[in-house]
Design a protein around this motif. Structure first.
Motif, PDB file in Angstrom:
ATOM      1  N   VAL A 224       0.835  -1.203   0.000  1.00  0.00           N
ATOM      2  CA  VAL A 224       0.000   0.000   0.000  1.00  0.00           C
ATOM      3  C   VAL A 224       0.872   1.257   0.000  1.00  0.00           C
ATOM      4  N   TRP A 225       2.101   1.135   0.501  1.00  0.00           N
ATOM      5  CA  TRP A 225       3.023   2.262   0.535  1.00  0.00           C
ATOM      6  C   TRP A 225       3.702   2.503  -0.810  1.00  0.00           C
ATOM      7  N   LEU A 226       3.671   1.516  -1.677  1.00  0.00           N
ATOM      8  CA  LEU A 226       4.406   1.581  -2.935  1.00  0.00           C
ATOM      9  C   LEU A 226       4.074   2.809  -3.788  1.00  0.00           C
ATOM     10  N   PRO A 227       2.805   3.139  -4.016  1.00  0.00           N
ATOM     11  CA  PRO A 227       2.518   4.331  -4.835  1.00  0.00           C
ATOM     12  C   PRO A 227       3.108   5.615  -4.251  1.00  0.00           C
ATOM     13  N   VAL A 228       3.022   5.769  -2.937  1.00  0.00           N
ATOM     14  CA  VAL A 228       3.558   6.972  -2.290  1.00  0.00           C
ATOM     15  C   VAL A 228       5.076   7.013  -2.426  1.00  0.00           C
ATOM     16  N   LEU A 229       5.722   5.888  -2.139  1.00  0.00           N
ATOM     17  CA  LEU A 229       7.178   5.838  -2.200  1.00  0.00           C
ATOM     18  C   LEU A 229       7.699   6.058  -3.618  1.00  0.00           C
ATOM     19  N   LEU A 230       7.072   5.423  -4.594  1.00  0.00           N
ATOM     20  CA  LEU A 230       7.520   5.576  -5.982  1.00  0.00           C
ATOM     21  C   LEU A 230       7.264   6.982  -6.520  1.00  0.00           C
ATOM     22  N   THR A 231       6.142   7.568  -6.144  1.00  0.00           N
ATOM     23  CA  THR A 231       5.855   8.939  -6.576  1.00  0.00           C
ATOM     24  C   THR A 231       6.928   9.889  -6.047  1.00  0.00           C
ATOM     25  N   PHE A 232       7.233   9.767  -4.763  1.00  0.00           N
ATOM     26  CA  PHE A 232       8.275  10.610  -4.170  1.00  0.00           C
ATOM     27  C   PHE A 232       9.609  10.410  -4.886  1.00  0.00           C
ATOM     28  N   TYR A 233       9.966   9.159  -5.146  1.00  0.00           N
ATOM     29  CA  TYR A 233      11.238   8.821  -5.801  1.00  0.00           C
ATOM     30  C   TYR A 233      11.340   9.477  -7.175  1.00  0.00           C
ATOM     31  N   PHE A 234      10.308   9.291  -8.002  1.00  0.00           N
ATOM     32  CA  PHE A 234      10.385   9.800  -9.369  1.00  0.00           C
ATOM     33  C   PHE A 234      10.254  11.323  -9.442  1.00  0.00           C
ATOM     34  N   VAL A 235       9.490  11.933  -8.542  1.00  0.00           N
ATOM     35  CA  VAL A 235       9.401  13.398  -8.526  1.00  0.00           C
ATOM     36  C   VAL A 235      10.758  13.990  -8.146  1.00  0.00           C
ATOM     37  N   LYS A 236      11.376  13.439  -7.114  1.00  0.00           N
ATOM     38  CA  LYS A 236      12.682  13.945  -6.670  1.00  0.00           C
ATOM     39  C   LYS A 236      13.746  13.716  -7.737  1.00  0.00           C
ATOM     40  N   LEU A 237      13.774  12.541  -8.347  1.00  0.00           N
ATOM     41  CA  LEU A 237      14.773  12.280  -9.383  1.00  0.00           C
ATOM     42  C   LEU A 237      14.516  13.124 -10.625  1.00  0.00           C
ATOM     43  N   GLY A 238      13.261  13.480 -10.873  1.00  0.00           N
ATOM     44  CA  GLY A 238      12.946  14.378 -11.975  1.00  0.00           C
ATOM     45  C   GLY A 238      13.634  15.726 -11.799  1.00  0.00           C
ATOM     46  N   LYS A 239      13.749  16.175 -10.551  1.00  0.00           N
ATOM     47  CA  LYS A 239      14.454  17.436 -10.276  1.00  0.00           C
ATOM     48  C   LYS A 239      15.949  17.292 -10.561  1.00  0.00           C
ATOM     49  N   PHE A 240      16.516  16.120 -10.245  1.00  0.00           N
ATOM     50  CA  PHE A 240      17.938  15.892 -10.516  1.00  0.00           C
ATOM     51  C   PHE A 240      18.226  15.822 -12.018  1.00  0.00           C
ATOM     52  N   THR A 241      17.302  15.261 -12.793  1.00  0.00           N
ATOM     53  CA  THR A 241      17.565  15.031 -14.216  1.00  0.00           C
ATOM     54  C   THR A 241      17.079  16.146 -15.129  1.00  0.00           C
ATOM     55  N   THR A 242      16.365  17.120 -14.587  1.00  0.00           N
ATOM     56  CA  THR A 242      15.899  18.245 -15.398  1.00  0.00           C
ATOM     57  C   THR A 242      17.101  18.969 -16.008  1.00  0.00           C
ATOM     58  N   GLY A 243      17.050  19.141 -17.317  1.00  0.00           N
ATOM     59  CA  GLY A 243      18.114  19.866 -18.005  1.00  0.00           C
ATOM     60  C   GLY A 243      19.297  19.008 -18.425  1.00  0.00           C
ATOM     61  N   LEU A 244      19.307  17.734 -18.027  1.00  0.00           N
ATOM     62  CA  LEU A 244      20.413  16.856 -18.422  1.00  0.00           C
ATOM     63  C   LEU A 244      20.147  16.275 -19.808  1.00  0.00           C
ATOM     64  N   SER A 245      21.215  16.040 -20.541  1.00  0.00           N
ATOM     65  CA  SER A 245      21.097  15.423 -21.866  1.00  0.00           C
ATOM     66  C   SER A 245      20.778  13.948 -21.714  1.00  0.00           C
ATOM     67  N   VAL A 246      19.942  13.453 -22.618  1.00  0.00           N
ATOM     68  CA  VAL A 246      19.572  12.035 -22.622  1.00  0.00           C
ATOM     69  C   VAL A 246      20.623  11.265 -23.416  1.00  0.00           C
ATOM     70  N   SER A 247      21.027  10.140 -22.887  1.00  0.00           N
ATOM     71  CA  SER A 247      22.009   9.291 -23.554  1.00  0.00           C
ATOM     72  C   SER A 247      21.304   8.298 -24.470  1.00  0.00           C
TER      73      SER A 247
END
Length: 182
Positions: A73-96
């Protein structure tokens, strides 16, 4: 290196041209070219903290609420947090264009894992499957009609996990022998 280091190492690789690459979704997704080692260190720090918190939340919910309330039941919350935070890290980076393969991901993780920890996980899984078999009886354990989900997850999932950890033990030993030969 610790367990969380090994898990986070599975998401990184160095391209042939020397670029540091990060794969937030592992071998399922695209990779991003990191500008420097400092960015890699910041991302790894976040991933290690995230995994520690996620493990505490999942295991804590099993201990406090019991296994009847699925830790999933925690999975959606945990994954949402993970991908939102990593989205901030990868914003503006070139895709390989370079992909991370399943074998590369597992090898990166296995090289960083402690051999003692891998053997402990392997033996724990073997023990769990055997305890389950003894609890249910060897013939009832394979009877899908009585407990189909339980049998599938515990028996076949346990066997697959044991094979997976045996493979990681092999990779870990092979990589350590390669280092000694060089």
């Amino acid at each position: 290196m610790g367990y969380l280091d090994a898990k986070s190492n599975a998401l990184f690789k160095t391209a042939e041209n020397g670029n540091l690459l990060f794969y937030p979704r592992g071998y399922w997704g695209k990779g991003y070219i990191l500008p420097d080692e400092e960015t890699k260190i910041r991302i790894k720090k976040f991933i290690k903290k995230y995994m520690a918190i996620a493990l505490l939340v999942i295991f804590g919910s099993v201990i406090l609420l019991g296994p009847e309330i699925s830790p999933l039941v925690w999975l959606p919350v945990l994954l949402t947090f993970y991908f939102v935070k990593l989205g901030k890290f990868t914003t503006g980076l070139s895709v390989s264009e370079e992909k991370l393969t399943f074998v590369e991901s597992i090898t990166n993780s296995a090289k960083s894992d402690s051999l003692v920890m891998l053997i402990f996980f392997f033996l724990s899984l073997v023990a769990m499957v055997n305890i389950y078999a003894l609890r249910m009886g060897p013939f009832e354990m394979l009877d899908y009609t009585k407990h189909p989900l339980e049998v599938a997850v515990t028996t076949w999932g346990g066997i697959v996990c044991c094979a997976f950890f045996a493979w990681k033990i092999f990779i870990n030993i092979r990589e350590k022998l390669r280092v000694k030969q060089v």
